[in-house]
Design a protein around this motif. Structure first.
Motif, PDB file in Angstrom:
ATOM      1  N   LEU A  31      38.573  40.883  36.377  1.00 28.60           N
ATOM      2  CA  LEU A  31      39.957  40.415  36.372  1.00 28.60           C
ATOM      3  C   LEU A  31      41.073  41.071  37.575  1.00 28.60           C
ATOM      4  CD1 LEU A  31      41.379  38.996  32.775  1.00 28.60           C
ATOM      5  CD2 LEU A  31      40.653  37.631  34.788  1.00 28.60           C
ATOM      6  N   GLU A  32      40.802  42.369  37.322  1.00 24.23           N
ATOM      7  CA  GLU A  32      41.360  43.389  37.985  1.00 24.23           C
ATOM      8  C   GLU A  32      41.018  42.941  39.428  1.00 24.23           C
ATOM      9  OE1 GLU A  32      44.268  45.924  39.738  1.00 24.23           O
ATOM     10  OE2 GLU A  32      44.053  45.258  37.709  1.00 24.23           O
ATOM     11  N   LYS A  33      39.766  42.947  39.851  1.00 23.14           N
ATOM     12  CA  LYS A  33      39.482  42.614  41.114  1.00 23.14           C
ATOM     13  C   LYS A  33      39.909  41.591  41.715  1.00 23.14           C
ATOM     14  CE  LYS A  33      35.307  42.336  43.922  1.00 23.14           C
ATOM     15  NZ  LYS A  33      33.875  42.640  43.942  1.00 23.14           N
ATOM     16  N   MET A  34      39.953  40.296  40.852  1.00 22.19           N
ATOM     17  CA  MET A  34      40.672  39.100  41.257  1.00 22.19           C
ATOM     18  C   MET A  34      42.077  39.440  41.663  1.00 22.19           C
ATOM     19  SD  MET A  34      38.255  36.908  41.491  1.00 22.19           S
ATOM     20  CE  MET A  34      39.272  35.260  41.472  1.00 22.19           C
ATOM     21  N   ARG A  35      42.848  40.129  40.674  1.00 23.49           N
ATOM     22  CA  ARG A  35      44.286  40.328  40.860  1.00 23.49           C
ATOM     23  C   ARG A  35      44.548  40.828  42.403  1.00 23.49           C
ATOM     24  NH1 ARG A  35      44.413  42.211  35.398  1.00 23.49           N
ATOM     25  NH2 ARG A  35      45.277  40.640  34.006  1.00 23.49           N
ATOM     26  N   ARG A  36      43.681  42.153  42.545  1.00 28.13           N
ATOM     27  CA  ARG A  36      43.832  42.910  43.776  1.00 28.13           C
ATOM     28  C   ARG A  36      43.501  41.869  44.978  1.00 28.13           C
ATOM     29  NH1 ARG A  36      39.992  46.764  43.924  1.00 28.13           N
ATOM     30  NH2 ARG A  36      39.388  46.530  41.596  1.00 28.13           N
TER      31      ARG A  36
END
Length: 78
Positions: A31-36
Motif C-alpha cells: 500500500l505504501e508503494k502504491m501511495r508513493r
C-alpha cells in the motif's frame, strides 16, 4: 444427511485458525508503494514495470494462468 455449521469469526481469527501466515506487513508495504507511485504520478514506464512485477514470467506466465482458468471453466480446447 446434510449438516451445516456456521462459524462467526473475523478474517484475522479465521486466518489464525487455518494456520495461514500473517501477511499484513507485506500488505502495508504494498500500500505504501502504491501511495508513493500515485503521489509521484503514474507514468507509462511505471505502470509497465508494476504490471511486470505482478507477472514474473511475463507473457508466458499470463498464458499459463489463462490456460489454467480455461481448463477449470471448461472453455479451453480439448
Amino acid at each position: 444427511m446434510k449438516i451445516s455449521v456456521d462459524v462467526d469469526c473475523t478474517p484475522e481469527e479465521a486466518r489464525r485458525f487455518m494456520g495461514l501466515p500473517d501477511l499484513s506487513s507485506v500488505h502495508d508495504v504494498y500500500l505504501e508503494k502504491m501511495r508513493r507511485t500515485i503521489e509521484d504520478g503514474i507514468t507509462p514506464d511505471t505502470l509497465t514495470s508494476m504490471v511486470q512485477s505482478w507477472a514474473p514470467m511475463g507473457e508466458a506466465g499470463m498464458g499459463m494462468w489463462r490456460q489454467l482458468f480455461e481448463q477449470m471453466s471448461g472453455t479451453g480446447k480439448k
